[in-house]
Design an enzyme around this catalytic site. Structure first.
Site: not given
Ligand code: RB5
Length: 146
Positions: A67-70, A132-133, A98, A8-9, A65
């Site tokens: 955090t990498g989470v979204g 096993r994995h 694994h 993303d941005h 992104c």
């Molecule tokens: C964008 O502001 C931010 O929410 C996105 O890059 C990311 O961290 C979401 O998980």
């Protein structure tokens, strides 16, 4: 080997750095964007890369992104994706050995570019160990069928 990349941005510069880095190592990158720094929606890019990996258009995927989470959550909604967020190389390596991850995600606001390169290196060179994995990965993927 073809690597699908998406971001993303918040991760445009990081994507460019990592793209150049892995291309320099001989990987072919399919870049799904974005190259724009205007605010955008990470699910678009997570889904694109997820679909590219599952369809076989790419062998593996890398998503970035803030955090990498979204963006990893978005990819994991695509059936067949095993995406993980890693902020250090050990988990990245083990996620391949694994868990047979097919997409690596990390946060441009979490890790610096040199650490990101180490994470990517460990992930790309690690191989799934099977055994096993394999049973556990099969169990994981069976959840998608229920
Ligand atoms: C964008 O502001 C931010 O929410 C996105 O890059 C990311 O961290 C979401 O998980």
């Amino acid at each position: 080997m073809k690597i699908a990349m998406g971001n993303d941005h918040s991760a445009v510069e990081m994507k460019k750095e990592i793209k150049a880095y892995i291309e320099g190592k001989g990987y072919q990158v399919i870049d799904f964007g974005t190259d724009r720094t205007e605010s955008c929606d990470y699910p678009i890019y997570g889904e694109k890369v997820g679909r590219a990996v599952v369809s076989g258009e790419a062998d593996l995927g890398i998503l970035i992104c803030g955090t990498g989470v979204g963006i990893s959550l978005a990819a994991n909604k695509v059936k067949g994706v095993r995406a993980c967020v890693c902020s250090e190389p050990f988990s990245a390596k083990l996620s391949r050995q694994h868990n047979n991850t097919n997409i690596l995600a990390f946060g441009a606001r979490v890790v610096g570019v040199e650490l990101a390169k180490m994470i990517v290196d460990e992930w790309l060179k690690a191989e799934f160990e099977g055994g096993r994995h394999q049973r556990r990965v099969d169990m994981l993927m069976a959840i998608e069928e229920r």
